[in-house]
Design a protein around this motif. Sequence first.
Motif, mmCIF file in Angstrom:
data_model
loop_
_atom_site.group_PDB
_atom_site.id
_atom_site.type_symbol
_atom_site.label_atom_id
_atom_site.label_comp_id
_atom_site.label_asym_id
_atom_site.label_seq_id
_atom_site.Cartn_x
_atom_site.Cartn_y
_atom_site.Cartn_z
ATOM 1 N N ASN A 12 69.182 -47.071 -50.538
ATOM 2 C CA ASN A 12 69.367 -47.373 -51.958
ATOM 3 C C ASN A 12 68.531 -48.548 -52.449
ATOM 4 O O ASN A 12 68.686 -48.981 -53.591
ATOM 5 N N TYR A 15 66.831 -48.596 -55.872
ATOM 6 C CA TYR A 15 67.693 -48.733 -57.058
ATOM 7 C C TYR A 15 68.165 -50.169 -57.276
ATOM 8 O O TYR A 15 68.737 -50.484 -58.312
ATOM 9 N N ARG A 19 64.124 -52.737 -57.782
ATOM 10 C CA ARG A 19 64.081 -52.963 -59.239
ATOM 11 C C ARG A 19 64.174 -54.445 -59.570
ATOM 12 O O ARG A 19 64.274 -54.813 -60.729
#
Length: 177
Positions: A12, A15, A19
């Motif tokens: 992950n 995400y 970011r």
Amino acid sequence: MISRATNPKDKNYSYYGGRGISVCAEWRESFEAFVRDMGPSHKAGLTLDRIDVNGNYELANCRWATSVEQGRNKRNNRMLTHDGITRPLSAWAEVVGIDHTVIRARLYHGWTVERALTEPVPKRQKHGSLTFNGETMTLATWARRVGIDRATLAGRISHGWSTERALTTPPRPIGRS
């Protein structure tokens, strides 16, 4: 939390850390600091949530939240503002008592947010019948009478059109732009 924000190998990471989401230095270095700030435990069914989905993991931006709260705090939610209040579409659906699919369809068909949230949904009658000008008939019978395809008529009603509008608006000509 730490892995998805700092480890590029975490599934992950794109995400979160990818970011630019980070974990405050104090929490990253000390679980005790995290527990001090967020509490030693949380209630069953709650998970850590960032209030601002684009913000970092830090005391001012974290809370324990239910799955419903987390679901309403996602980047891909459709946010609607009505009467100066901004909420996800699903939350507005609960507030106004209109199914979220009806609101979504209304907006797709060009309705304003105000109209989509405030215009009542026509009450459906038993067995797909409609009452208009004191006459009750099935959708199929009304469709034949007014010269509108039954599926078109059903679609109009399911998208929140009033019975009068659904029965009196002429169908669009096929094949014409």
